[in-house]
Enzyme design. Sequence first.
Site, PDB file in Angstrom:
ATOM      1  N   GLY A 187      40.393  53.048  53.489  1.00 49.53           N
ATOM      2  CA  GLY A 187      39.565  54.270  53.367  1.00 49.53           C
ATOM      3  C   GLY A 187      40.130  55.197  52.563  1.00 49.53           C
ATOM      4  CB  THR A 228      42.221  53.977  59.103  1.00 48.98           C
ATOM      5  OG1 THR A 228      43.189  52.794  59.322  1.00 48.98           O
ATOM      6  CG2 THR A 228      41.811  54.209  57.753  1.00 48.98           C
ATOM      7  CD  GLU A 232      42.948  57.511  54.326  1.00 50.14           C
ATOM      8  OE1 GLU A 232      42.731  58.589  53.399  1.00 50.14           O
ATOM      9  OE2 GLU A 232      43.595  56.727  54.167  1.00 50.14           O
ATOM     10  CG  HIS A 235      45.294  62.092  52.611  1.00 49.96           C
ATOM     11  ND1 HIS A 235      46.240  62.411  52.028  1.00 49.96           N
ATOM     12  CD2 HIS A 235      45.348  60.796  53.090  1.00 49.96           C
ATOM     13  CE1 HIS A 235      47.351  61.358  52.165  1.00 49.96           C
ATOM     14  NE2 HIS A 235      46.581  60.238  52.469  1.00 49.96           N
ATOM     15  CD1 TRP A 243      55.278  58.853  48.293  1.00 47.99           C
ATOM     16  CD2 TRP A 243      54.845  57.877  50.538  1.00 47.99           C
ATOM     17  NE1 TRP A 243      54.258  58.251  48.394  1.00 47.99           N
ATOM     18  CE2 TRP A 243      53.829  57.557  49.418  1.00 47.99           C
ATOM     19  CE3 TRP A 243      54.823  57.680  51.651  1.00 47.99           C
ATOM     20  CZ2 TRP A 243      52.784  56.828  49.959  1.00 47.99           C
ATOM     21  CZ3 TRP A 243      53.723  56.784  52.039  1.00 47.99           C
ATOM     22  CH2 TRP A 243      52.734  56.379  51.170  1.00 47.99           C
ATOM     23  N   PRO A 252      60.502  49.988  45.433  1.00 40.41           N
ATOM     24  CG  PRO A 252      60.982  49.284  47.901  1.00 40.41           C
ATOM     25  CD  PRO A 252      60.513  48.834  46.363  1.00 40.41           C
ATOM     26  CG  ASP A 264      55.890  65.602  53.404  1.00 41.48           C
ATOM     27  OD1 ASP A 264      57.110  66.421  53.134  1.00 41.48           O
ATOM     28  OD2 ASP A 264      55.937  65.365  54.422  1.00 41.48           O
ATOM     29  CB  THR A 269      58.291  65.103  57.116  1.00 44.58           C
ATOM     30  OG1 THR A 269      58.316  65.609  55.951  1.00 44.58           O
ATOM     31  CG2 THR A 269      57.058  65.569  58.018  1.00 44.58           C
ATOM     32  CG  ASP A 307      45.889  51.940  63.542  1.00 43.89           C
ATOM     33  OD1 ASP A 307      46.131  52.058  62.493  1.00 43.89           O
ATOM     34  OD2 ASP A 307      44.826  51.945  64.005  1.00 43.89           O
TER      35      ASP A 307
END
Length: 426
Positions: A187, A228, A232, A235, A243, A252, A264, A269, A307
């Site tokens: 998603g 999920t 989302e 966002h 990151w 990486p 971010d 964080t 999750d």
Amino acid sequence: MKKYCILLATTFSLGLFSQHVRCNFDEKWNEFSKKHPEAKLKNDQLSEFLKNADNIAPHLKNVQTVVTIPVVVHILYKNATQNVSDAQIQSQLAVLNADFRKLNSDFNTVVPAAFQSSAADLEINFCLATKDPNGNTTTGILRKLVSSNFVFDDYYYSAANGGDAAWNTTKYLNIWVGAFTDTDLLGWAYPPAAAGYADDGLCIAYQVFGTTGTAGTYPYTTYNKGRTATHEIGHYFGLDHIWGEGNLPQNPNPTVCGTTGWSDGCADTPATYYAYFGTPTYPTNTYACTPTANGSMFMNYMDYVDDISMAMFTNNQKTITQTVLSSPRASLLNTNACTFLSVNEVEKAGSINIFPNPTTQFISIASPFVNINEVEIFSSEGRLVKRAFIKNETDKIDVNDFASGVYYVRTYDGKEFIKSMKFIKK
């Protein structure tokens, strides 16, 4: 179609190893930006503005004001299995309300003591809409049988192509649930710069929606706790991956630490240069830019772990979401779709906000509780330099050709003066 979201195979010298990537945000936002370059410009302008706590409107600042977001769920199904139940929908709303309020029952067991003081109640609540855009009573759930060859990935929001059109995306959080043609997708949701566009909202696979029914069915067995949607919608409220903003590289690469796009914007964080997957063991510094005794905050909702391994947002992430609700998504606060934020007359004026500020190319006016339809802009010498008519905070006022300096804005509702503010043009 290129496989973006769930199964990303990465080859190391020690052999082939598969990882599950949580979301399609970066790729879908790149696609969106190509279709709507003005939204990309707006997103770039908003980037730093949203991370500054000084830009939070007074009615959301330093007080516990729980904002309620009206949700409309569009179920686009090809068969009975995909037509998820009301109970499954309610289970997802319950997860969102627990996660965004720091009421999730797994908080103390998943979040280590070292990070618990950084965790935040985002003071955002979600409810199924009770009124549709015309004021009619609704359950907030829409169901549509789609054809067997319907491409949910591309046309979820397009009624002309078999999907279901959004309800006003400035007033509702639209969630589309269905079966992706590209079965590697989980998603995505678009950032605040997409506010007002027809496809703004959350598009999500029916197999990872909620905690019951089809949630967590094979091969999505580790996505059975509704996180999920939590990720989302993070966002949707302006949060980047842990990151940073960029697409996750195939391998990486620690040399990206500290470079543009690899942050971010949240000091609380710990910086990482790659996503964590699965169920990491705490503490770990595998992808930490600066190894510490506490390690990486992989249990943050904006990482890529399963999750069961994510359980927190942070205080700095809360700053971003509150700033978003003071600016690009402020109109979500002024809706009769379900219980909404109640403010007094003084707070109504305080809720009016200019963004971004400072700016280089445009400004917008957020005014969730007071109607504003006319804006006058004056130079620091008192000369009127522009008059504009607006409808809401999705309207942009072009100031690109203004000289650098301080400008003053007067806002009106018809002939009635509302408020004076200032902004800085870089």
